[in-house]
Design a protein around this motif. Structure first.
Motif, PDB file in Angstrom:
ATOM      1  N   THR A  62       0.838  -1.205   0.000  1.00 37.84           N
ATOM      2  CA  THR A  62       0.000   0.000   0.000  1.00 37.84           C
ATOM      3  C   THR A  62       0.871   1.252   0.000  1.00 37.84           C
ATOM      4  OG1 THR A  62      -0.106   0.251   2.414  1.00 37.84           O
ATOM      5  CG2 THR A  62      -1.715  -1.236   1.392  1.00 37.84           C
ATOM      6  N   GLN A  63       0.294   2.347  -0.477  1.00 37.14           N
ATOM      7  CA  GLN A  63       1.006   3.618  -0.500  1.00 37.14           C
ATOM      8  C   GLN A  63       1.356   4.089   0.906  1.00 37.14           C
ATOM      9  OE1 GLN A  63       2.402   5.263  -2.840  1.00 37.14           O
ATOM     10  NE2 GLN A  63       1.606   4.126  -4.588  1.00 37.14           N
ATOM     11  N   GLU A  64       0.625   3.666   1.893  1.00 42.05           N
ATOM     12  CA  GLU A  64       0.942   4.035   3.281  1.00 42.05           C
ATOM     13  C   GLU A  64       2.343   3.571   3.681  1.00 42.05           C
ATOM     14  OE1 GLU A  64      -1.949   2.666   6.040  1.00 42.05           O
ATOM     15  OE2 GLU A  64      -3.504   4.047   5.376  1.00 42.05           O
ATOM     16  N   ASP A  65       2.777   2.450   3.112  1.00 37.82           N
ATOM     17  CA  ASP A  65       4.089   1.885   3.450  1.00 37.82           C
ATOM     18  C   ASP A  65       5.178   2.286   2.458  1.00 37.82           C
ATOM     19  OD1 ASP A  65       3.015   0.607   5.657  1.00 37.82           O
ATOM     20  OD2 ASP A  65       2.608  -1.252   4.568  1.00 37.82           O
ATOM     21  N   ALA A  66       4.811   3.065   1.435  1.00 40.76           N
ATOM     22  CA  ALA A  66       5.748   3.473   0.386  1.00 40.76           C
ATOM     23  C   ALA A  66       6.368   4.833   0.726  1.00 40.76           C
ATOM     24  CB  ALA A  66       5.021   3.520  -0.953  1.00 40.76           C
ATOM     25  N   LEU A  67       7.135   5.371  -0.210  1.00 39.28           N
ATOM     26  CA  LEU A  67       7.772   6.677   0.013  1.00 39.28           C
ATOM     27  C   LEU A  67       6.742   7.752   0.314  1.00 39.28           C
ATOM     28  CD1 LEU A  67      10.233   8.575  -0.004  1.00 39.28           C
ATOM     29  CD2 LEU A  67       9.913   8.795  -2.481  1.00 39.28           C
ATOM     30  N   LEU A  68       5.673   7.810  -0.484  1.00 38.30           N
ATOM     31  CA  LEU A  68       4.635   8.820  -0.269  1.00 38.30           C
ATOM     32  C   LEU A  68       4.094   8.734   1.148  1.00 38.30           C
ATOM     33  CD1 LEU A  68       2.605  10.993  -1.202  1.00 38.30           C
ATOM     34  CD2 LEU A  68       1.144   9.115  -2.037  1.00 38.30           C
ATOM     35  N   TYR A 221      11.761   2.400   2.843  1.00 34.05           N
ATOM     36  CA  TYR A 221      10.901   3.541   2.497  1.00 34.05           C
ATOM     37  C   TYR A 221      10.715   4.467   3.700  1.00 34.05           C
ATOM     38  CZ  TYR A 221       9.419   1.856  -2.135  1.00 34.05           C
ATOM     39  OH  TYR A 221       9.385   1.471  -3.459  1.00 34.05           O
ATOM     40  N   THR A 222      10.571   3.875   4.877  1.00 34.04           N
ATOM     41  CA  THR A 222      10.392   4.677   6.101  1.00 34.04           C
ATOM     42  C   THR A 222      11.604   5.568   6.337  1.00 34.04           C
ATOM     43  OG1 THR A 222       8.955   3.018   7.129  1.00 34.04           O
ATOM     44  CG2 THR A 222      10.061   4.583   8.590  1.00 34.04           C
ATOM     45  N   LEU A 223      12.791   4.998   6.243  1.00 32.65           N
ATOM     46  CA  LEU A 223      14.016   5.776   6.453  1.00 32.65           C
ATOM     47  C   LEU A 223      14.193   6.832   5.377  1.00 32.65           C
ATOM     48  CD1 LEU A 223      16.501   6.215   8.161  1.00 32.65           C
ATOM     49  CD2 LEU A 223      17.667   4.411   6.881  1.00 32.65           C
TER      50      LEU A 223
END
Length: 236
Positions: A62-68, A221-223
């Motif tokens: 999901t986009q929630e877990d992506a760069l965005l 992605y989080t970092l």
């Protein structure tokens, strides 16, 4: 010149290994989720993300877990963010330029880019790539008048688990040359900063790539999102 000679010398291996990688590497879809909207409370901030599969968030569901999602999570408590994501798997710098040209002219406070891996797989020489990059950022500045452009460095493809040697080594040399040129270019721009894709650091932090061995994981992605958010806070 050395890179070009190495490429020519390795063409037989590149063809064999390249076909094997295409056949055997797991193909991940772009994540589900909103690519445009408004979120958060606080100071108004408009953000555009442009680029390839990493910008699109391939590697997570999901986009929630992506760069965005990572950027929005970091900033939504202090900013009311109007965001847009325009990224597609397989896009080269030239294709991202076409995307920018097809978008309506509008102002974004921040533009974040991630593009380069597909230029490498097409064996684009670093000097040709940086010329395309210069065209891209000229078009971004003309179309979106951003106060801040954050360019994400090309990942060190020699460290991608999905790539065998000598293919990985050669792609790593392309990435090294591209990042050297990108860093020099960014230093000359008043409204640009860049983020190095430091896979060695990720490994020391025990952060693995996605299951395809080619794309970022949720943790990476989080970092990455934290690094982007830090640069945005410094400016706004």
């Amino acid at each position: 010149m050395l890179l070009k000679i190495s490429t020519i010398a390795l063409i037989p291996s590149l063809i064999i290994q390249g076909n094997a990688v295409k056949k055997n590497t797991l193909r991940l879809a772009e994540p589900e989720g909103q690519r445009q909207g408004t979120v958060g409370t606080g100071k108004a901030l408009s953000v555009l993300i442009l680029g390839d599969s990493a910008a699109a968030g391939v590697g997570v569901a999901t986009q929630e877990d992506a760069l965005l999602g990572a950027v929005l999570k970091e900033l939504k408590d202090a900013y009311e963010i109007s965001y847009m994501l325009e990224a597609k798997t397989g896009h080269t710098t030239g294709q991202v330029i076409k995307t920018v040209k097809n978008l309506s002219a509008q102002h974004f406070d921040v533009v974040i880019t991630s593009v380069g891996v597909n230029d490498i797989t097409k064996l684009t020489q670093p000097k040709d790539w940086i010329e395309k990059q210069q065209q891209l950022y000229a078009e971004i500045n003309r179309k979106f008048t951003p106060e801040l452009v954050i360019a994400s460095g090309v990942p060190p493809m020699n460290m991608f688990p999905a790539l065998p040697h000598p293919l990985a080594w050669l792609f790593g040399q392309y990435a090294k040359g591209m990042n050297k040129n990108l860093a020099k270019f960014v230093q000359q721009q008043s409204n640009m900063q860049w983020i190095e894709y430091d896979l060695q650091r990720f490994k020391t932090l025990n952060l693995e790539m996605a299951q395809d061995g080619f794309h970022p994981s949720k943790e990476i992605y989080t970092l990455w999102g934290e690094q982007v958010a830090d640069k945005i806070r410094q400016m706004f």
